[in-house]
Scaffold this motif. Structure first.
Motif, PDB file in Angstrom:
ATOM      1  N   THR A 145       0.827  -1.208   0.000  1.00 27.47           N
ATOM      2  CA  THR A 145       0.000   0.000   0.000  1.00 27.47           C
ATOM      3  C   THR A 145       0.861   1.257   0.000  1.00 27.47           C
ATOM      4  OG1 THR A 145      -1.602  -1.250   1.290  1.00 27.47           O
ATOM      5  CG2 THR A 145      -1.904   1.139   1.211  1.00 27.47           C
ATOM      6  N   GLU A 146       1.916   1.235   0.805  1.00 29.14           N
ATOM      7  CA  GLU A 146       2.819   2.391   0.843  1.00 29.14           C
ATOM      8  C   GLU A 146       3.527   2.578  -0.504  1.00 29.14           C
ATOM      9  OE1 GLU A 146       4.919   0.905   4.402  1.00 29.14           O
ATOM     10  OE2 GLU A 146       4.841   2.968   5.093  1.00 29.14           O
ATOM     11  N   THR A 147       3.861   1.450  -1.143  1.00 29.26           N
ATOM     12  CA  THR A 147       4.566   1.552  -2.422  1.00 29.26           C
ATOM     13  C   THR A 147       3.671   2.190  -3.483  1.00 29.26           C
ATOM     14  OG1 THR A 147       5.775  -0.448  -1.803  1.00 29.26           O
ATOM     15  CG2 THR A 147       5.964   0.276  -4.086  1.00 29.26           C
ATOM     16  N   ASP A 262      24.838   3.605  -1.856  1.00 31.19           N
ATOM     17  CA  ASP A 262      24.986   2.318  -2.528  1.00 31.19           C
ATOM     18  C   ASP A 262      23.916   1.316  -2.079  1.00 31.19           C
ATOM     19  OD1 ASP A 262      26.208   0.889  -4.494  1.00 31.19           O
ATOM     20  OD2 ASP A 262      27.912   0.228  -3.316  1.00 31.19           O
ATOM     21  N   PHE A 263      22.722   1.825  -1.757  1.00 33.62           N
ATOM     22  CA  PHE A 263      21.622   0.888  -1.575  1.00 33.62           C
ATOM     23  C   PHE A 263      20.277   1.535  -1.867  1.00 33.62           C
ATOM     24  CE2 PHE A 263      20.041   2.448   2.454  1.00 33.62           C
ATOM     25  CZ  PHE A 263      21.148   2.735   3.245  1.00 33.62           C
ATOM     26  N   ASP A 264      19.287   0.687  -2.177  1.00 28.00           N
ATOM     27  CA  ASP A 264      17.922   1.176  -2.313  1.00 28.00           C
ATOM     28  C   ASP A 264      16.998   0.129  -1.690  1.00 28.00           C
ATOM     29  OD1 ASP A 264      18.073  -0.721  -4.318  1.00 28.00           O
ATOM     30  OD2 ASP A 264      18.103   0.750  -5.924  1.00 28.00           O
ATOM     31  N   SER A 265      15.724   0.191  -1.996  1.00 24.62           N
ATOM     32  CA  SER A 265      14.775  -0.692  -1.329  1.00 24.62           C
ATOM     33  C   SER A 265      13.763  -1.193  -2.333  1.00 24.62           C
ATOM     34  CB  SER A 265      14.057   0.066  -0.223  1.00 24.62           C
ATOM     35  OG  SER A 265      13.164   1.005  -0.782  1.00 24.62           O
ATOM     36  N   THR A 266      13.109  -2.303  -2.001  1.00 27.39           N
ATOM     37  CA  THR A 266      12.076  -2.849  -2.878  1.00 27.39           C
ATOM     38  C   THR A 266      11.034  -1.789  -3.210  1.00 27.39           C
ATOM     39  OG1 THR A 266      12.378  -5.011  -1.890  1.00 27.39           O
ATOM     40  CG2 THR A 266      10.336  -4.665  -3.120  1.00 27.39           C
ATOM     41  N   GLY A 267      10.501  -1.157  -2.174  1.00 31.59           N
ATOM     42  CA  GLY A 267       9.440  -0.186  -2.395  1.00 31.59           C
ATOM     43  C   GLY A 267       9.905   1.001  -3.221  1.00 31.59           C
ATOM     44  N   GLN A 268      11.090   1.519  -2.900  1.00 26.43           N
ATOM     45  CA  GLN A 268      11.572   2.677  -3.639  1.00 26.43           C
ATOM     46  C   GLN A 268      11.973   2.307  -5.053  1.00 26.43           C
ATOM     47  OE1 GLN A 268      14.241   4.219  -0.663  1.00 26.43           O
ATOM     48  NE2 GLN A 268      12.950   6.034  -0.434  1.00 26.43           N
ATOM     49  N   LEU A 269      12.479   1.083  -5.222  1.00 22.36           N
ATOM     50  CA  LEU A 269      12.813   0.606  -6.565  1.00 22.36           C
ATOM     51  C   LEU A 269      11.554   0.545  -7.434  1.00 22.36           C
ATOM     52  CD1 LEU A 269      14.913  -0.661  -8.471  1.00 22.36           C
ATOM     53  CD2 LEU A 269      14.469  -2.855  -7.394  1.00 22.36           C
ATOM     54  N   VAL A 270      10.507  -0.058  -6.890  1.00 22.77           N
ATOM     55  CA  VAL A 270       9.247  -0.182  -7.634  1.00 22.77           C
ATOM     56  C   VAL A 270       8.658   1.206  -7.914  1.00 22.77           C
ATOM     57  CG1 VAL A 270       6.847  -0.971  -7.437  1.00 22.77           C
ATOM     58  CG2 VAL A 270       8.747  -2.506  -6.822  1.00 22.77           C
ATOM     59  N   ARG A 309       5.352  -7.345  -6.056  1.00 23.07           N
ATOM     60  CA  ARG A 309       5.182  -5.940  -5.712  1.00 23.07           C
ATOM     61  C   ARG A 309       4.984  -5.090  -6.976  1.00 23.07           C
ATOM     62  NH1 ARG A 309       6.731  -3.161  -1.191  1.00 23.07           N
ATOM     63  NH2 ARG A 309       6.034  -5.068  -0.199  1.00 23.07           N
ATOM     64  N   LEU A 310       5.755  -5.400  -8.010  1.00 24.64           N
ATOM     65  CA  LEU A 310       5.611  -4.673  -9.279  1.00 24.64           C
ATOM     66  C   LEU A 310       4.204  -4.877  -9.853  1.00 24.64           C
ATOM     67  CD1 LEU A 310       9.113  -5.446 -10.822  1.00 24.64           C
ATOM     68  CD2 LEU A 310       8.175  -3.136 -10.568  1.00 24.64           C
ATOM     69  N   ARG A 311       3.739  -6.133  -9.866  1.00 22.38           N
ATOM     70  CA  ARG A 311       2.399  -6.417 -10.410  1.00 22.38           C
ATOM     71  C   ARG A 311       1.323  -5.694  -9.623  1.00 22.38           C
ATOM     72  NH1 ARG A 311       3.216 -10.608 -14.007  1.00 22.38           N
ATOM     73  NH2 ARG A 311       4.835 -12.064 -13.356  1.00 22.38           N
ATOM     74  N   HIS A 312       1.453  -5.748  -8.278  1.00 26.10           N
ATOM     75  CA  HIS A 312       0.453  -5.118  -7.420  1.00 26.10           C
ATOM     76  C   HIS A 312       0.360  -3.618  -7.727  1.00 26.10           C
ATOM     77  CE1 HIS A 312      -1.839  -4.463  -3.638  1.00 26.10           C
ATOM     78  NE2 HIS A 312      -1.234  -3.293  -3.686  1.00 26.10           N
ATOM     79  N   VAL A 313       1.519  -2.979  -7.782  1.00 22.21           N
ATOM     80  CA  VAL A 313       1.521  -1.524  -7.990  1.00 22.21           C
ATOM     81  C   VAL A 313       1.111  -1.202  -9.424  1.00 22.21           C
ATOM     82  CG1 VAL A 313       2.939   0.565  -7.947  1.00 22.21           C
ATOM     83  CG2 VAL A 313       3.221  -1.181  -6.171  1.00 22.21           C
TER      84      VAL A 313
END
Lengths: 502, 502
Positions: A145-147, A262-270, A309-313
């Protein structure tokens, strides 16, 4: 008491961080109680910026009644020497409390994210605040939901291209695989097939080259919306840098902080990927996701989680998505770095005998799957169509036409400095560590230096003799070449040669 | 090719961030491929520092064969004008991978924390890295084992005072309650009782005043170890700034980042407090923990969790701990800000008629509990002993003797700028928001400006008439006073007056 000072350029490049230099005895410092590193709001005509204060000691290069600005602050205000600007304390940005809440594990809503994105674009948040936001969202700390909320907030903060209801194809690779430069090939093939694929790409975040960095070696990529439309109307496709179009503009600010961290996150990536795709007006998007132990996505489980996560968003924001899971165990092609990757792309397009077969195969797989995703396609026919368009030369012709429309094709340069790294024993190439190879390419200067990077001389499974070249470091300067070599010599795990025991 | 440049001071104060300014055409920039914001290692004799590169454009104030240093980089290298320093790429600090792992939710070990602490002290980690570390540990993301490991790593990185096995009493307040300035009172009472209490205090992190800030209004607090021992041998106690003693020195670096971020974490809070107490050589420590909805510890549950973590870590590192949970619903005393709090402290010591009774009661409770914690104490006798020592004047005499030993007592100054905030209606004071009050005091200039802050004119439950002064903003400059007033007028929730409906 006046709160104004005359501006002049400090002639100091602080990259994107706006900095203002003020004299320690200046009346505004004294009246307002400004001290070093305080954020200061500067208003000039209808523009303003929040800059970090650096205090210049008395007897220095700065007059007491002037303020000097870093290059980034100067351009943000569109200042002219002698302009009189107003100085004040910035209001505390409301979104810092959301960042704090997120750091403590709270869930954020779309208005929270919209406030963070807005304050980011207004330069109200400090680099430390942004680093805290990135870190607070790291790993899987944003839920689905946040993503969605972050994606929508990021898209809404910028422009969205309107293609009048047309089918717009697009592709994106989630990265992590050096040399995986399929985009120019896919765009050339898909546009040659008569589809519309206005591809906006990014520069490298943590990798040795982004698609825009590589494409820029062959053609201009800084196009505005008018030129983008002209190229796409004429050729059906383009490969340009998205940064000039104000599509999901907060993304670049986040990337500026993610790059050194040198890092990111699933949510921020999506959110980064899909907010840009939605803003570019895409209707059908293919996501290329290499999976391997040293790729960005390390396991099939991680790939499945990211895909979900990609499909959901995607569904939530109205994008039709296909996901292509691919082999991410080793680099693709031979070159890693902008010019080296461009050379691989051109070899495939030109059907040269020594063109990297893995890059060719991947590009055909992706182009085929994207053609299949388009409405009205005969399911499963895409791969063969793609192959025919590449082998018949239509893709090469289309690519050169796109480059011409973008401002003119040019051949990639080659690096002046080269150092070969050789096998210390004979045996079989049993492993290639993408992360270490990427690190070597970055230490050599990629992507800042276009010709810098690594050129692989062997592939997984090759037999090598002692002293045989394994890979070559390319650099623009001897200092960078040596620095990369030092690191490479300490990291033989970059490319592991296993001796046979039989 | 030489990798050296001549140094000179840039005359720019960037607070603690070391910055190096280099000419864009300088041979080292070109050879090494340095670009703006790159970290650069600078070696001079036996010292070195990692500084952030700011690039000075050609035609500016910097010669091509020179490098200019910010005040912090200059002092870190102990440089002299014209010194020739060596420039190189810093090795990538190994601890960034631990920070990344923590951001992703991994558990860290003592060697991981030792590496982070070491790289922090060597200035190898950027401010962004440190912000990521703070955020990755925020809330309760460090478990008990990690907190012990971080505490030990922080203590081991600095000096530890050796008191030869003596009983050493100490106290610490976890903060969050404006004006809760009991330390000078507790030290005076406990030292007057004949116990040993060498108190090292910190400056404010996110509050309007730290104990060291308040004490500094009355006496010098920058003492080295030799002077600390001299004061304690003579008087049994002291209240000095711990920052000059190299006790848990990484803490100051973390605080530098926590302060602008305006948050910390359970684990880092515990490690910060207990690593300093252990390094100061304490054997028996009383922790004062105010609990209230707008204090740092907001609920009894949060207080219990923090207490459990403190006890666990204290036991693991050999400290005898007592915890005093106190009422944190409203500010203590009348003044908030260094000089205003010092005035409250002196009023209590001097038994003045208008001395704040809540501050007096708290100080007696804490001193009593600390006297009870000492070996050989008659349980429950401490409170009465403390009261006798305060009321009989022994505490005042002892406090003045301590101040004299620290370098001389002085009366607090008063602020030149004052603005009264008045009740907009009649009614009862039903709530005081500590965070908003603290914010107003900080906007007025506290703790940077010693005389700045807020002086409360009413207390919870008081009846007020319309137009009656509720509190007074004190500031050193009119700009700061106005800024605090603007914020105060937008935040009537700072001090809520409820109108009677009957």
């Amino acid at each position: 008491m006046t709160d104004t000072l005359k501006l002049f350029p400090a002639g100091i490049d602080t990259y994107r961080q706006p900095v203002v230099y003020m004299h320690e005895d200046c009346h505004i410092c004294r009246a307002e109680g400004f001290a070093a590193q305080t954020p200061v709001r500067i208003d000039l005509r209808n523009r303003w910026v929040i800059a970090t204060l650096n205090v210049v000691e008395r007897g220095g290069w700065l007059d007491i009644d002037k303020a000097a600005l870093s290059a980034s602050a100067w351009s943000a205000l569109a200042a002219q020497t002698g302009d009189v600007a107003r100085f004040s304390h910035p209001e505390p940005p409301a979104s810092t409390s959301s960042i704090r809440a997120k750091a403590y594990g709270a869930r954020l809503t779309r208005p929270d994210f919209a406030a963070i994105v807005g304050d980011t674009l207004d330069n109200r948040l400090s680099d430390l605040d942004l680093a805290a936001f990135i870190t607070a969202c790291a790993g899987d700390r944003l839920n689905a939901t946040e993503t969605v909320a972050l994606t929508q907030a990021m898209q809404a903060a910028g422009e969205t291209l309107d293609w009048g209801g047309r089918v717009i194809l697009d592709k994106h690779c989630v990265g992590g695989l050096p040399g995986n430069r399929t985009t120019p090939l896919v765009v050339a093939i898909v546009a040659a097939a008569g589809e519309t694929i206005p591809k906006t790409s990014s520069r490298a975040i943590t990798s040795p080259a982004g698609t825009a960095d590589t494409m820029e070696v062959m053609a201009p990529v800084r196009l505005d919306e008018r030129d983008l439309r002209r190229v796409v109307e004429a050729e059906g496709g383009c490969v340009i840098w998205g940064g000039a179009l104000n599509l999901s503009p907060a993304d670049d600010h986040f990337i500026r902080i993610e790059r050194p961290l040198d890092f990111d996150s699933t949510g921020q990536l999506v959110a980064s990927v899909l907010s840009k795709k939605a803003a570019a007006g895409a209707s059908h998007v293919l996501i290329d996701m290499p999976v391997g132990p040293t790729a960005k996505v390390r396991s099939p489980e991680a790939g499945a989680a990211l895909s979900a996560r990609l499909r959901h968003v995607g569904e939530a924001i109205g994008l039709r998505l296909a996901i292509h899971l691919s082999d991410g165990t080793a680099p693709v092609g031979r070159g890693i770095g902008p010019a080296l990757e461009a050379a691989d792309v051109l070899a495939v397009l030109r059907r040269e005998a020594n063109a990297p077969p893995d890059l060719r195969a991947r590009a055909l797989d992706l182009a085929g799957q994207l053609l299949d995703l388009a409405p009205g396609a005969v399911a499963g026919s895409g791969r063969a169509r793609a192959e025919a368009l590449l082998d018949g030369g239509a893709a090469e012709t289309k690519f050169l036409a796109i480059c011409a429309a973008q401002g003119g094709f040019r051949e990639p340069d080659e690096a002046p400095q080269r150092i070969e790294i050789r096998a210390s024993s004979e045996g079989t190439v049993s492993a290639i560590d993408n992360r270490v190879i990427a690190r070597i390419a970055k230490l050599a200067g990629a992507p800042r230096q276009k010709t810098a990077g690594v050129r692989l001389g062997v592939r997984l499974g090759d037999r090598v003799s002692k002293g045989q070249p394994l890979y070559e470091i390319h650099a623009a300067t001897s200092g960078e070449a040596e620095w990369a070599r030092t690191y490479a010599e300490r990291h033989e795990d970059a490319l592991v040669v296993t001796e046979e025991s039989r």
